[in-house]
Design an enzyme around this catalytic site. Structure first.
Site, PDB file in Angstrom:
ATOM      1  N   LYS A 205       0.842  -1.198   0.000  1.00 59.23           N
ATOM      2  CA  LYS A 205       0.000   0.000   0.000  1.00 59.23           C
ATOM      3  C   LYS A 205       0.879   1.251   0.000  1.00 59.23           C
ATOM      4  CE  LYS A 205      -3.437   2.062   3.071  1.00 59.23           C
ATOM      5  NZ  LYS A 205      -4.308   1.790   4.229  1.00 59.23           N
ATOM      6  N   GLY A 266      -4.584  -2.593   5.615  1.00 57.92           N
ATOM      7  CA  GLY A 266      -3.872  -3.736   5.042  1.00 57.92           C
ATOM      8  C   GLY A 266      -4.511  -5.069   5.400  1.00 57.92           C
ATOM      9  N   ARG A 267      -4.870  -5.246   6.656  1.00 58.42           N
ATOM     10  CA  ARG A 267      -5.395  -6.546   7.100  1.00 58.42           C
ATOM     11  C   ARG A 267      -6.840  -6.760   6.661  1.00 58.42           C
ATOM     12  NH1 ARG A 267      -4.136  -3.036  10.955  1.00 58.42           N
ATOM     13  NH2 ARG A 267      -5.661  -2.288  12.478  1.00 58.42           N
TER      14      ARG A 267
END
Ligand code: G6Q
Length: 539
Positions: A205, A266-267
């Site tokens: 990212k 992100g997760r």
């Protein structure tokens, strides 16, 4: 105000004291319908939560707690795109990644659903080209190997999903994942790959992560060594990032870049372009099916009343054990080999989201927040750590995840697998009393050893079959469970300053391991370890 100061929290504390001696044996004996009543259904999943140490009153008090914290309004604010990630001043919109085409959600003047759909269309045409053998490498041969380079949220999700949906994947394509900055990871993952047929998807990212950029540079060198210094690496690299400048600076053609947005953590991102390697493996249609499953669970979470709401019930039960029962950990036990990496994925999802000690306002919480999440695929775990769950001294609530139909029908494997799962949840709940052990003729000296206290809480999550759709719904259920808990505790589930600290400190130490005697000014332990490392390294 801290949630622990509310009357609802205090009522739960008092209730925990008065119900501490309750045993699941008694709860089931007193209510023959418990096993069919305490269940919820949604998005292809059946949740049986009857084997939990709760009464109707417990559930009522937990739901009141949810109401007292404004959970309904919290859910709405997330889905609407409010900036609920306050420490980073960002919206939290992973749910927009799976909204159906043709709908719209305008945030800050931009229709994010239109952007998502445009990205999905580009992903589909890229993955079709690879799958059809139309994406050619530098030497003109089709790409057959895909290596995802990323770490954390840019690795765990696609890696876990790739394993989970292996049944639906193209077996003539090889998909690998490189994450660790330990060179062993790159070396072993690429050892048997032909560079002429290998394409790297660099997922980052920020496009500033040390591990990922190091592996991406090594990948570039690996390609050039094999294909020549002038090799057109752009045929062998695509990127997924929110930073097009950094991608271009690395040498990847911006036309070969897929977007990420600051409103996706992100997760929470493998249903975005971070899942590109997964899409190549399973195809665009299956990927869209997975998104539909996510969306179905999103809608269930958004609309179902608390007592029928799978993620909310899972979240509330976790709060009950963690804050009022002394549980420190939570086990996730998938009875599906395809889901073997689910516990590792959920470790990040849950522990990075809810491993926080201050509220959104920065006030120390003073109560327990996110649990330690762990687990292993059944039945392997049974022959390893289940002993401690059955007869150890700790309270470990467990989620069992199971499917009725196997994807591959091999003899009676599935019935044996499911029989084991059923036996475990039964034994955990009801145990075996000393009287029962004695009656079975066990020698008196062994009675205590062979007695099982039972009363160990379990959830059962059951679906007909592991498909992209049920898989997406399962992951969404856990995402929303984590949201429910974070909201109740009043913490920000969407930042990760603990990860950022490690990134910064490592960058500061890197030069000290380089040439020349470093000027060390850490603590005496770190300084000594740096010197010992340099000495043992021998340079
Ligand atoms: C996830 C975290 C973290 C992140 C990695 C990789 O929620 O933010 O695990 O995904 O640190 O970050 P990049 O994608 O920016 O390389």
């Amino acid at each position: 105000m801290l949630v622990s100061d509310t009357p609802e929290w205090k009522a739960l504390q008092a209730h925990a004291d008065t119900t501490a001696a309750l045993h699941l044996r008694d709860l089931f004996a007193a209510d023959p319908d418990r096993g069919t009543r305490m269940c919820a259904e949604g998005a292809g999943w059946y949740l049986d939560y009857s084997k939990n140490r709760v009464t109707a009153e417990t559930l009522d008090l937990l739901q009141r707690l949810a109401d007292a914290t404004g959970l309904r309004a919290g859910i709405d604010s997330m889905f609407r795109g409010d900036r609920i990630n306050t420490t980073e001043d960002r919206a939290v919109l992973h749910t927009a990644l799976r909204r159906p085409a043709g709908t719209s959600l305008v945030v800050d003047g931009v229709d994010v659903v239109a952007e998502v759909q445009a990205a999905l269309a580009r992903m589909a045409s890229f993955s079709d080209a690879v799958r059809d053998g139309r994406w050619l490498g530098h030497t003109g041969r089709p790409v057959r190997n895909i290596v995802n380079v990323g770490i954390g949220g840019s690795d765990l999700g696609p890696r876990m999903a790739h394993d989970a949906l292996a049944w639906f994947s193209r077996r003539d394509l090889t998909v690998r994942f490189v994450s660790n900055v330990d060179g062993t990871d790159f070396y072993e993952s690429t050892l048997d790959l032909d560079p002429a047929e290998t394409l790297f998807i660099v997922c980052s990212k920020t496009f500033g992560t040390l591990e990922t950029l190091t592996n991406a540079r090594t990948a570039r060198d690996w390609l050039k060594r094999a294909l020549g210094p002038d090799a057109a690496v752009e045929r062998h690299f695509v990127a997924v990032s929110a930073d097009s400048g950094a991608v271009a600076a690395f040498g990847i053609d911006p036309d070969n870049m897929f977007p990420m947005w600051d409103w996706v953590g992100g997760r929470y991102s493998f249903d975005s372009a971070i899942g590109l390697s997964l899409m190549v493996a399973i195809g665009a249609d299956a990927f869209r099916e997975m998104l539909a499953g996510f969306h179905e669970m999103d809608e269930h979470f958004r609309t179902a009343p608390w007592q029928a709401n799978i993620p909310v019930l899972m979240g509330l039960l976790g709060v009950w054990y963690g804050d009022f029962g002394g549980a420190q950990t939570h086990a996730v036990l998938p009875y599906s080999q395809y889901l073997a990496r689910l516990p590792a994925y959920l470790q990040q999802l849950d522990m990075e989201s809810n491993g926080k000690r201050v509220t959104r306002d920065g006030v120390a919480v003073g109560f327990e927040t996110g649990p330690i999440v762990w687990g292993e695929a059944g039945t392997n775990g049974q022959h390893a750590f289940y002993q401690l769950i059955h007869q150890g001294t700790k309270l470990i609530p467990c989620d069992f995840v199971v499917f009725a139909q196997p994807n591959e029908a091999l003899g009676d494997h599935q019935d044996l697998l499911v029989a084991n799962y059923l036996a475990q949840t039964e034994a955990l709940a009801f145990g075996r009393t000393a009287a029962e052990v004695e009656a079975s003729g066990v020698a008196p000296a062994l009675v205590a050893h062979r007695t099982f206290p039972g009363n160990h809480p379990t959830n059962s999550l059951m679906a007909r079959r592991l498909t992209p759709r049920t898989f997406g719904a399962l992951v969404a259920a856990y995402e929303h469970k984590v949201f429910t808990q974070g909201w109740i505790w009043g913490i920000n589930s969407f930042d990760q300053w603990g990860v950022e600290l490690g990134k910064q400190l490592a960058q500061a130490i890197v030069p000290e391991l380089g040439p020349g005697e470093p000027d060390l000014a850490h603590d005496s332990s770190t300084d000594a370890l740096v010197r010992r490392y340099r000495e043992l390294r021998g340079t």
